[in-house]
Design an enzyme around this catalytic site. Structure first.
Site, PDB file in Angstrom:
ATOM      1  N   HIS A 475       0.786  -1.233   0.000  1.00 18.53           N
ATOM      2  CA  HIS A 475       0.000   0.000   0.000  1.00 18.53           C
ATOM      3  C   HIS A 475       0.819   1.284   0.000  1.00 18.53           C
ATOM      4  O   HIS A 475       0.310   2.351  -0.371  1.00 18.53           O
ATOM      5  CB  HIS A 475      -0.929   0.012   1.221  1.00 18.53           C
ATOM      6  CG  HIS A 475      -2.201   0.765   0.999  1.00 18.53           C
ATOM      7  ND1 HIS A 475      -2.288   1.893   0.210  1.00 18.53           N
ATOM      8  CD2 HIS A 475      -3.459   0.559   1.473  1.00 18.53           C
ATOM      9  CE1 HIS A 475      -3.529   2.334   0.203  1.00 18.53           C
ATOM     10  NE2 HIS A 475      -4.261   1.545   0.952  1.00 18.53           N
ATOM     11  N   TYR A 590     -14.429   5.721   9.038  1.00 18.52           N
ATOM     12  CA  TYR A 590     -13.472   6.185   8.021  1.00 18.52           C
ATOM     13  C   TYR A 590     -13.971   5.758   6.647  1.00 18.52           C
ATOM     14  O   TYR A 590     -14.195   4.578   6.404  1.00 18.52           O
ATOM     15  CB  TYR A 590     -12.102   5.558   8.298  1.00 18.52           C
ATOM     16  CG  TYR A 590     -10.968   5.957   7.378  1.00 18.52           C
ATOM     17  CD1 TYR A 590      -9.934   6.756   7.847  1.00 18.52           C
ATOM     18  CD2 TYR A 590     -10.906   5.517   6.062  1.00 18.52           C
ATOM     19  CE1 TYR A 590      -8.877   7.115   7.026  1.00 18.52           C
ATOM     20  CE2 TYR A 590      -9.846   5.875   5.228  1.00 18.52           C
ATOM     21  CZ  TYR A 590      -8.847   6.670   5.722  1.00 18.52           C
ATOM     22  OH  TYR A 590      -7.798   7.031   4.902  1.00 18.52           O
ATOM     23  N   THR A 603      -5.126  10.519  -0.515  1.00 15.55           N
ATOM     24  CA  THR A 603      -6.463  10.300   0.033  1.00 15.55           C
ATOM     25  C   THR A 603      -6.791  11.305   1.128  1.00 15.55           C
ATOM     26  O   THR A 603      -5.909  11.984   1.673  1.00 15.55           O
ATOM     27  CB  THR A 603      -6.592   8.883   0.631  1.00 15.55           C
ATOM     28  OG1 THR A 603      -5.646   8.745   1.704  1.00 15.55           O
ATOM     29  CG2 THR A 603      -6.355   7.824  -0.417  1.00 15.55           C
TER      30      THR A 603
END
Length: 787
Positions: A475, A590, A603
């Site tokens: 990620h 979230y 993001t």
């Protein structure tokens, strides 16, 4: 097996008559073709760099400006050089080398080029200013105001006439704006109001106001300085502190996965599926290297989004460190590494100066599968180091894997284009046992056996024994939309290339193709003990993961749009309703939103649990009238869309709070407010998997081409992770994860609550599910590629 096939460029023997040198013409030919391919690639990259560097300028535009300038100067009988060489002649004897006419011509070209460059920079500045306006996001579908129409025309004009490439708009994108401390405090307090009682809220309000008045302005000053200096004031710190400095396992906690088709099984032959998939991925990499991928837009072909994250998609690996990891990216890699039954193989992707064809890659995969050699001591479970804690992995890597042949083998893995696992298990969506089969499939992609994926690679392609496949992605280097864009094209090309009647890749095997090279390891017993320890940590984490995948087929975005509601807002509100039914309380939620309207944006967080949503959920639990529930649902959906727009346009609160916290740590200042905010657990973490290339799949004619999407692990030990993908008009897939060790969570139970919440909310509208007429509504922002 493979060593016997390795070619050498020359052989020699020493005798009393001297040295007998024997050249291998085939090896020299391959060296020549390899060099030729390398130089072609360098030239293409250089050319694309020039084209992107001058965008929105172009060669025709340059010639037009130059011709116009020179023609105008001659018509007006002016010196096109503007006296450039006459001034230079005072210091340099120009007249010795050029005549007066030549000086004027050359000077005119220099001045005309300067004019062209000035026009380019002006267009970029104007385009950057235009792209900083986001009023278009509030427009209703089909009701665009004159202001937005004029703005769209201006964006088109200042984007130039040249066809843009993937990176063309990078220098024209605006920088991420820095919110004010006052606005962030106000919206933070608003976000936690439904989660706190009056006394707790008053205490938090006092902390926030004290921070706003005292420490906040000082931290904001440093952050303002960074926002003026850096391209993006968030992204580098986000990558460093959220991802690379984490010392726990990245498996489950950070890595995420993507799945295959839900109903389609193109072939049962493992090596054939790998052949088509690997060839498709390499074709995608070639397009990326040649800048042949089209840029992505928020609104069709008008508002571009940042493409910076594509730069590290291939040839990238996360390297462990004692305090912080690093990301290693090499400019080119001509091989992949394949794992099968505990062995590692290096497989070249080029031969005869070209990319291997699908049938040739299948041939290489079949050679690996047919290889009966046993793993070397410690080799089989070596990758467990990448699945465990980062510090032991860093120590083992430096102490045992950076010497001798281990170094060469490790370099082969870390510098490979990507990593492939030929899994020895079978996974698929079994219609006779959908719940268990999808659970096993999701968990396998998420963590496998904990030692059969190299979790540090940018992504792992996993191909199962029965031909099903999927991805596991690291990620830190990029977010999910980048991997999804690649995966969509791979699946589409797999359909296009198809297979023979007996399931093999089309084409013929190569007679002289050198076989895969078995990587050699010398792993001492001390390192093997460290591998065992890491495997124990990883196995405990994997065993604790509870997974549940729901192909929700009762209805999709088609009927949701008939409700005149944003599909994403509808699903997020349903998740709140389901969570309340599951736990009897609300929690900090979230939802990931992208900020790629800005350069190097990644993001932002949408705090989906709002006062409006909680009011609706309570109404659904109580005996309120249907009209009251509908009104509260509308308010909750409008609030969610407002929060999403704020997040996408750089007005979110969580990245700002994060950066303020980092500055406070650099200054050695403690903030009770920031410490409390940054320690709040996200017990419900959600993300929508983006569908970015709708043109690749016609789900009306071919519903079997629907994909399952992907998923990730829970963020909190007592919370849920929920990924969802809206597939076409009639399907929504949910991927739910939590931990068995928490008595509060159960993935399948929560999945049942989600399904019921979706049905209960739709029932409020009293629609006919069989209705075919579609009513499209919502804002332009709904066209966004969600992350």
């Amino acid at each position: 097996m493979a060593e016997a096939h390795q070619a050498v460029a020359f052989q020699f023997t020493v005798s009393p008559d001297g040295i007998d040198l024997q050249l291998s013409h085939e090896a020299l030919r391959q060296v020549y073709l390899s060099g030729l391919h390398s130089w072609k690639k360098k030239f293409i990259r250089f050319k694309n760099g020039i084209m992107s560097g001058v965008y929105p300028g172009s060669a025709p535009g340059y010639m037009l400006v130059l011709a116009g300038y020179m023609g105008r100067a001659r018509y007006a009988q002016l010196d096109p050089s503007l006296g450039l060489f006459s001034k230079a002649g005072k210091y340099i004897p120009v007249s010795r080398y050029m005549s007066l006419d030549t000086q004027r011509t050359v000077g005119g070209i220099i001045v005309g080029t300067g004019l062209w460059v000035a026009i380019i920079f002006t267009m970029r500045s104007v385009l950057r200013s235009l792209l900083s306006w986001h009023g278009w996001m509030t427009e209703r579908h089909g009701r665009i105001s004159w202001k937005t129409r004029v703005w769209l025309v201006l964006v088109k004009i200042f984007s130039g006439i040249q066809t843009p490439t993937l990176y063309s708009f990078q220098t024209s994108l605006p920088s991420l704006p820095l919110p004010s401390v006052k606005n962030t405090m106000r919206r933070y307090l608003e976000s936690v109001r439904p989660l706190l009682d009056d006394e707790e809220y008053k205490r938090m309000q006092e902390l926030a106001l004290d921070f706003q008045k005292n420490l906040g302005p000082k931290l904001q000053w440093y952050l303002t300085l960074k926002s003026l200096w850096a391209t993006n004031y968030v992204s580098d710190w986000w990558e460093e502190y959220i991802y690379l400095r984490g010392r726990g396992p990245i498996m489950v906690n950070s890595n995420y996965y993507a799945t295959d088709f839900l109903y389609l099984f193109p072939t049962h032959i493992q090596s054939a599926r790998a052949g088509n998939a690997i060839h498709s991925i390499m074709l995608y990499r070639r397009k990326l290297d040649r800048a042949q991928l089209k840029p992505l837009y928020a609104i069709a072909n008008t508002v571009p989004v940042c493409s910076a994250q594509w730069e590290r998609l291939f040839n990238t690996s996360r390297i462990p460190g004692l305090e912080s990891d690093t990301i290693q990216h090499v400019s080119n890699s001509r091989h992949i590494v394949v794992y099968h039954r505990g062995r590692y193989f290096k497989v070249g992707m080029f031969y005869d100066g070209r990319l291997l064809l699908p049938r040739e890659i299948e041939q290489q995969m079949q050679r690996i599968i047919a290889d009966t050699s046993e793993p070397q001591p410690g080799e089989e479970k070596l990758a467990a180091l990448t699945a465990g804690n980062r510090v032991p992995w860093a120590c083992a890597r430096d102490a045992y894997l950076r010497q001798g042949k281990n170094r060469q083998s490790l370099d082969a893995v870390e510098k490979a284009a990507f990593f492939v696992t030929l899994d020895d298990t079978e996974q698929r969506h079994d219609l006779k046992n959908p719940v268990q089969s999808l659970r096993n499939y999701g968990k396998s992609l998420q963590h496998g056996k904990c030692y059969d994926r190299w979790f540090d690679k940018s992504f792992n392609l996993i191909v199962y024994k029965n031909g099903t496949m999927g991805l596991n992605a690291e990620h830190s280097w990029a977010d999910a939309p980048i991997i999804v864009h690649l995966w969509e094209q791979v699946l589409a090309m797999d359909i296009e290339m198809s297979y023979t009647a007996d399931g093999h890749c089309k084409g013929q095997p190569h007679r002289n193709l050198p076989g895969p090279q078995r990587l050699q390891w010398n792993i001492p017993s001390e390192c093997q003990s460290m591998i065992s320890n890491s495997l124990a940590v990883a196995q405990a984490l994997a065993d604790d993961v509870d997974s549940h995948i729901i192909p929700f087929e009762d209805f999709g975005k088609g009927l949701i749009k008939k409700c005149r509601t944003s599909p994403d807002a509808f699903i997020q509100i349903a998740l709140q309703l389901a969570h309340y039914k599951d736990k009897g309380k609300f929690c900090l939620t979230y939802e990931a939103s992208m900020t790629r309207l800005f350069r190097e944006g990644r993001t932002e967080t949408v705090r989906s649990c709002t006062v409006e949503t909680c009011n609706f959920v309570r109404a659904m639990i109580s005996n309120e009238t249907r009209e009251k529930k509908l009104d509260l649902l509308k308010q909750a959906a409008e609030k969610h869309q407002q929060l999403y727009r704020l997040a996408m346009t750089g007005q979110g609160i969580d990245r700002h709070l994060f950066c303020l916290y980092v500055v406070s740590k650099y200054l050695g200042l403690d903030s009770p407010f920031l410490s409390e905010v940054l320690s709040e657990p996200w017990r419900l973490s959600t993300s929508q998997t983006p569908v970015q290339q709708l043109e690749l799949f016609d789900l009306v004619k071919h519903p079997e081409h629907a994909t399952t999407g992907g998923g990730f692990g829970p963020v909190a030990d007592d919370g849920y992770g929920v990924a969802y993908i809206i597939v076409g008009e009639k399907l929504i897939n949910f991927h739910i994860s939590c931990k068995h060790s928490s008595p509060e969570t159960d993935a399948q139970r929560f999945g049942n609550h989600i399904r019921q919440a979706m049905l209960d909310m739709l029932a409020l509208f009293q629609l006919d599910p069989k209705a075919l007429k579609m009513v499209v509504s919502g804002s332009c922002g709904e066209l966004w590629l969600r992350s």
